[in-house]
Design an enzyme around this catalytic site. Structure first.
Site, mmCIF file in Angstrom:
data_model
loop_
_atom_site.group_PDB
_atom_site.id
_atom_site.type_symbol
_atom_site.label_atom_id
_atom_site.label_comp_id
_atom_site.label_asym_id
_atom_site.label_seq_id
_atom_site.Cartn_x
_atom_site.Cartn_y
_atom_site.Cartn_z
ATOM 1 N N CYS A 150 108.477 62.498 72.041
ATOM 2 C CA CYS A 150 109.784 62.807 72.620
ATOM 3 C C CYS A 150 110.797 62.876 71.485
ATOM 4 O O CYS A 150 110.626 62.259 70.433
ATOM 5 C CB CYS A 150 110.283 61.785 73.622
ATOM 6 S SG CYS A 150 109.184 61.521 75.002
ATOM 7 N N ARG A 204 108.318 67.625 69.042
ATOM 8 C CA ARG A 204 107.942 66.263 69.418
ATOM 9 C C ARG A 204 107.493 66.154 70.878
ATOM 10 O O ARG A 204 107.019 65.099 71.311
ATOM 11 C CB ARG A 204 109.119 65.313 69.197
ATOM 12 C CG ARG A 204 109.626 65.311 67.773
ATOM 13 C CD ARG A 204 110.837 64.425 67.663
ATOM 14 N NE ARG A 204 110.479 63.040 67.851
ATOM 15 C CZ ARG A 204 110.061 62.225 66.899
ATOM 16 N NH1 ARG A 204 109.950 62.677 65.673
ATOM 17 N NH2 ARG A 204 109.763 60.982 67.157
ATOM 18 N N TRP A 210 107.706 64.354 75.907
ATOM 19 C CA TRP A 210 106.246 64.432 75.905
ATOM 20 C C TRP A 210 105.806 63.347 76.882
ATOM 21 O O TRP A 210 105.971 62.157 76.613
ATOM 22 C CB TRP A 210 105.695 64.176 74.503
ATOM 23 C CG TRP A 210 104.220 64.409 74.413
ATOM 24 C CD1 TRP A 210 103.582 65.606 74.273
ATOM 25 C CD2 TRP A 210 103.192 63.415 74.452
ATOM 26 N NE1 TRP A 210 102.223 65.417 74.236
ATOM 27 C CE2 TRP A 210 101.957 64.095 74.344
ATOM 28 C CE3 TRP A 210 103.182 62.029 74.595
ATOM 29 C CZ2 TRP A 210 100.733 63.429 74.355
ATOM 30 C CZ3 TRP A 210 101.970 61.366 74.598
ATOM 31 C CH2 TRP A 210 100.751 62.065 74.472
ATOM 32 N N ASN A 222 112.926 57.469 73.351
ATOM 33 C CA ASN A 222 111.659 57.876 72.749
ATOM 34 C C ASN A 222 110.857 56.616 72.475
ATOM 35 O O ASN A 222 111.349 55.714 71.809
ATOM 36 C CB ASN A 222 111.932 58.642 71.449
ATOM 37 C CG ASN A 222 110.701 58.778 70.566
ATOM 38 O OD1 ASN A 222 110.795 58.740 69.351
ATOM 39 N ND2 ASN A 222 109.547 58.925 71.149
ATOM 40 N N GLY A 223 109.640 56.571 73.031
ATOM 41 C CA GLY A 223 108.804 55.385 72.817
ATOM 42 C C GLY A 223 108.167 54.975 74.124
ATOM 43 O O GLY A 223 108.123 55.753 75.088
ATOM 44 N N GLU A 271 88.083 69.753 59.814
ATOM 45 C CA GLU A 271 89.490 70.171 59.865
ATOM 46 C C GLU A 271 89.607 71.576 60.470
ATOM 47 O O GLU A 271 90.497 71.845 61.279
ATOM 48 C CB GLU A 271 90.098 70.106 58.450
ATOM 49 C CG GLU A 271 91.509 70.623 58.314
ATOM 50 C CD GLU A 271 92.553 69.949 59.208
ATOM 51 O OE1 GLU A 271 92.254 68.940 59.856
ATOM 52 O OE2 GLU A 271 93.675 70.476 59.286
ATOM 53 N N LYS A 292 91.673 72.533 63.866
ATOM 54 C CA LYS A 292 92.716 73.574 63.857
ATOM 55 C C LYS A 292 92.450 74.573 64.975
ATOM 56 O O LYS A 292 93.332 74.939 65.721
ATOM 57 C CB LYS A 292 92.694 74.328 62.536
ATOM 58 C CG LYS A 292 93.630 74.173 61.416
ATOM 59 C CD LYS A 292 94.879 73.464 61.389
ATOM 60 C CE LYS A 292 94.974 72.128 62.026
ATOM 61 N NZ LYS A 292 95.449 71.034 61.236
ATOM 62 N N GLU A 294 92.788 73.024 68.659
ATOM 63 C CA GLU A 294 94.104 72.558 69.111
ATOM 64 C C GLU A 294 95.047 73.701 69.447
ATOM 65 O O GLU A 294 95.962 73.516 70.247
ATOM 66 C CB GLU A 294 94.738 71.579 68.123
ATOM 67 C CG GLU A 294 95.227 72.164 66.832
ATOM 68 C CD GLU A 294 95.859 71.110 65.918
ATOM 69 O OE1 GLU A 294 96.538 70.202 66.401
ATOM 70 O OE2 GLU A 294 95.659 71.216 64.695
ATOM 71 N N HIS A 301 69.083 66.838 65.003
ATOM 72 C CA HIS A 301 69.012 65.556 65.711
ATOM 73 C C HIS A 301 69.759 65.609 67.039
ATOM 74 O O HIS A 301 70.206 64.588 67.546
ATOM 75 C CB HIS A 301 69.542 64.441 64.802
ATOM 76 C CG HIS A 301 68.779 64.348 63.526
ATOM 77 N ND1 HIS A 301 67.530 63.770 63.454
ATOM 78 C CD2 HIS A 301 69.033 64.834 62.282
ATOM 79 C CE1 HIS A 301 67.066 63.867 62.210
ATOM 80 N NE2 HIS A 301 67.973 64.516 61.482
ATOM 81 N N LYS A 305 104.092 66.983 67.735
ATOM 82 C CA LYS A 305 103.930 66.867 66.286
ATOM 83 C C LYS A 305 103.865 65.422 65.826
ATOM 84 O O LYS A 305 103.049 65.058 64.995
ATOM 85 C CB LYS A 305 105.109 67.582 65.614
ATOM 86 C CG LYS A 305 105.068 67.564 64.110
ATOM 87 C CD LYS A 305 104.134 68.630 63.608
ATOM 88 C CE LYS A 305 103.995 68.623 62.117
ATOM 89 N NZ LYS A 305 102.705 69.215 61.723
HETATM 90 C C1 F6R Z 1 96.654 68.346 63.678
HETATM 91 C C2 F6R Z 1 97.722 67.404 63.416
HETATM 92 C C3 F6R Z 1 97.512 65.987 63.811
HETATM 93 C C4 F6R Z 1 98.204 65.037 62.800
HETATM 94 C C5 F6R Z 1 98.126 63.593 63.321
HETATM 95 C C6 F6R Z 1 98.733 62.614 62.338
HETATM 96 O O1 F6R Z 1 96.952 69.624 63.237
HETATM 97 O O2 F6R Z 1 98.765 67.747 62.928
HETATM 98 O O3 F6R Z 1 96.172 65.676 63.937
HETATM 99 O O4 F6R Z 1 97.576 65.163 61.579
HETATM 100 O O5 F6R Z 1 98.806 63.509 64.537
HETATM 101 O O6 F6R Z 1 100.078 62.901 62.098
HETATM 102 P P1 F6R Z 1 100.813 62.317 60.835
HETATM 103 O O7 F6R Z 1 100.204 62.930 59.638
HETATM 104 O O8 F6R Z 1 102.253 62.703 61.020
HETATM 105 O O9 F6R Z 1 100.621 60.834 60.859
#
Ligand code: F6R
Length: 602
Positions: free
Chosen positions: A2, A27, A74, A100-101, A477, A481, A484, A500, A597
């Site tokens: 949020c 957020r 969120w 937020n929280g 990774e 990507k 998501e 396996h 994010k």
């Molecule tokens: C994926 C992504 C998330 C962040 C994760 C940690 O593309 O961005 O998996 O890497 O939420 O976020 P930070 O790095 O801000 O702690």
């Protein structure tokens, strides 16, 4: 997660709140709302879904007034709906709150307040806050917020306005980010700097349990005991432009293309052209026998590469842990261990909790983070900033590659301190590091080829990624990507593990993408690729090992660099692939469903 924002000053608040929320939408974007003080009365507008919906509501029924608070949600407690959207108010609408929280004891507080005659309209944890402030209000809003905060367990950044004291905003934070912006004609609160950057670069970075009262002309900060706190103004170094798309269709594409610059910025001042490393500020005690690298998501994937770099060069055993698991896993932290947390935002709840736990247990904590002044940056013993600039797209790209750069530098630094590897070997690696930006720039030129490949695979239901050694981490990774932002089911496997179990998933036409950067193990990977080919898979190789490519249906060439550094260039075309698959499917690249994010809840 949020995002919250607040403004008090000479200008109409609604527009400023909306533009602040726009920058905070990363957020969360399940719903949005604002509360504005109009003629000493609070008016609230809310809408489910993206901010655009709230804009439409406000276009039809504008809110005037120069004081207000806003929120982009969120959802945690309660579905995304108008009813559950913030701001939440007390019964007679004289107090409005954005939060937020998570209030962990909200059930108990709700119970208590209901017994006192308060009734609740939403399913949220937040709604207890305006009622609690109302309950404690006896003519002093700040003191009522202070008393309410004392009762709250969990994490919060809160902004409060009240028509009983219509000339102020009161705010407080604990374990959720909050900053104060000092504008020319008014003052702001916000969850993050980009929300206020078009208005001011002068901010106060609040610590936990600091209370702020904002008026049109000033800002007063006090602690939980009402003692005044003097704070230094923090001057933001990046521009509002850095948080704009600058001609790109999406932030993700812009951020992918910013990687050469971000890499250069992260190296600048740390690795000279004459190969001298300047990381003397990162002290490392000889007593440290093991390093725990702790992070979430993409940062965790960077940590996996980091472990390999540190173990190979500095011969220091590392363990890479997911922050959410580490906290409850009873880790063997002792005086001979240190903890390195990795977090783009520096606010991820689980990562921050690990940092605090490690410090409490007496461990030295190192941090790799992108956000100057973030909680992680302020609380770690030693901070390595990745100077990637603001990362707005939810899917992390330039933060990941600069985290890798940070790990390479850290590993070389430790190797030099511990004298574990021949200097000439380290110098070769430094030399390659200094040229990685050019290598990345070159790969970015293959965009058209990747776009074509993306169009071919965008209709798939499942896509698997394979790799060995470091390439497995790249595969993880790449798979994250892709899934998501394109919502295609995807998994990454260590290629030797296929037999396996996972190979049972391969059917005629299943897409399998393999990553191969290390010629020394390419023949092993190729055997695994042949195994899936024999079972009907369509195989795509992202490979620097061009001598044996017969097993693949399609090939994307990767550059040849030192195997330890190879994950960095290797991820670039895979980031582009995820991006183009997403746009081919017409999904929202920068704001994928269900994600946010900055994950400031556990
Ligand atoms: C994926 C992504 C998330 C962040 C994760 C940690 O593309 O961005 O998996 O890497 O939420 O976020 P930070 O790095 O801000 O702690």
């Amino acid at each position: 997660m949020c995002g919250i924002v607040g403004y008090i000053g000479a200008r109409p608040a609604a527009g400023l709140l909306l533009s602040g929320l726009e920058s905070l939408e990363y957020r969360g974007y399940d719903s949005a709302g604002i509360a504005v003080m109009e003629n000493e009365k609070i008016s609230v507008a809310k809408e489910k879904g993206r901010l655009a919906g709230l804009r439409e509501v406000l276009d039809t029924s504008p809110l005037s007034g120069n004081i207000g608070i806003g929120h982009t949600r969120w959802a945690t407690h309660g579905v995304p709906s108008v009813k559950n959207s913030h701001p939440h108010t007390n019964t007679d609408g004289t107090i409005a709150v954005v939060h937020n929280g998570i209030i962990e004891n909200h059930e108990a507080l709700k119970d208590y307040l209901q017994k006192k005659g308060y009734s609740f309209k939403s399913e949220t944890d937040t709604e207890v806050i305006p009622h609690l402030i109302d309950y404690y209000y006896d003519g002093d809003l700040l003191s009522a917020v202070r008393k309410a905060a004392e009762k709250l367990d969990g994490s919060y950044a809160i902004g409060v306005i009240s028509s009983k004291e219509p000339d102020k905003i009161v705010a407080v934070r604990k374990d959720s980010p909050l900053i104060v912006g000092l504008g020319k004609d008014g003052n702001f609160i916000a969850s993050d700097i980009p929300a206020i950057l078009s208005e001011t670069k002068d901010v106060y970075l609040l610590n936990d349990n600091e209370f702020v009262t904002l008026t049109k002309s000033g800002v007063a900060i006090t602690d939980a005991d009402a003692k005044p706190i003097e704070k230094e103004i923090f001057k933001v170094q990046f521009s509002a432009q850095a948080s704009q798309k600058e001609g790109y269709d999406h932030f993700m594409l812009k951020e992918i293309h910013e990687q050469p610059v971000a890499i250069r910025n992260t190296l600048r001042g740390r690795l000279d052209k004459d190969l001298k490393l300047n990381l003397d500020n990162l002290k490392f005690s000889d007593d440290i026998e093991k390093l725990y690298i702790v992070a979430c998501g993409t940062a965790y994937h960077a940590g996996l590469v980091g472990k390999k770099a540190i173990e190979t060069l500095a011969k220091l055993p590392c363990e890479v842990c997911l922050a959410s698991e580490f906290r409850y896993g009873d880790p063997l932290i002792n005086k001979n261990t240190a903890v390195l947390v990795v977090s783009q935002s520096g606010e991820t709840a689980d990562t921050l909790a690990v940092l605090r736990m490690a410090k409490k247990l007496g461990n030295t904590v190192y941090a790799i983070t992108n956000v100057v002044g973030s909680s992680v940056a302020r609380e770690a013993d030693y901070v390595f900033y990745t100077y990637a600039g603001p990362e707005i797209a939810v899917a992390s790209t330039k933060a990941y590659t600069t985290q890798l750069v940070a790990f390479y530098l850290f590993a070389i630094h430790l190797a030099e301190l511990k004298n574990t590897v021949r200097q000439s070997e380290l110098d070769d690696m430094k030399n390659e590091l200094l040229h990685l930006d050019e290598v990345v720039s070159d790969i970015l030129k293959s965009d058209d080829e990747i776009k074509k490949l993306a169009a071919d695979i965008a209709g798939e239901r499942d896509i698997y990624f394979l790799g060995r050694g470091l390439d497995y981490f790249v595969a993880m990774e790449a798979s994250l990507k892709l899934k998501e932002i394109s919502y295609i089911h995807s998994d990454a496997y260590a290629s030797g593990e296929l037999k396996h179990g996972p190979i049972a998933l391969i059917e005629n036409g299943t897409v399998v993408i393999s990553i191969c950067t290390n010629p020394e193990i390419s023949n092993k990977l190729n055997s695994n690729v042949k195994e899936v080919t024999a079972r009907g898979a369509k195989t795509i190789g992202f490979t620097a090992c061009l001598s044996d490519t017969a097993a693949y249906n399609e090939i994307i060439k990767l550059p040849q660099v030192d195997p330890l550094l190879a994950p960095l260039p290797a991820i670039i075309p895979l980031q582009l692939l995820a991006y183009h698959v997403c746009t081919a499917k017409g999904f929202d690249v920068d704001k994928p469903r269900n994600l946010a994010k900055s994950v400031t809840v556990e």
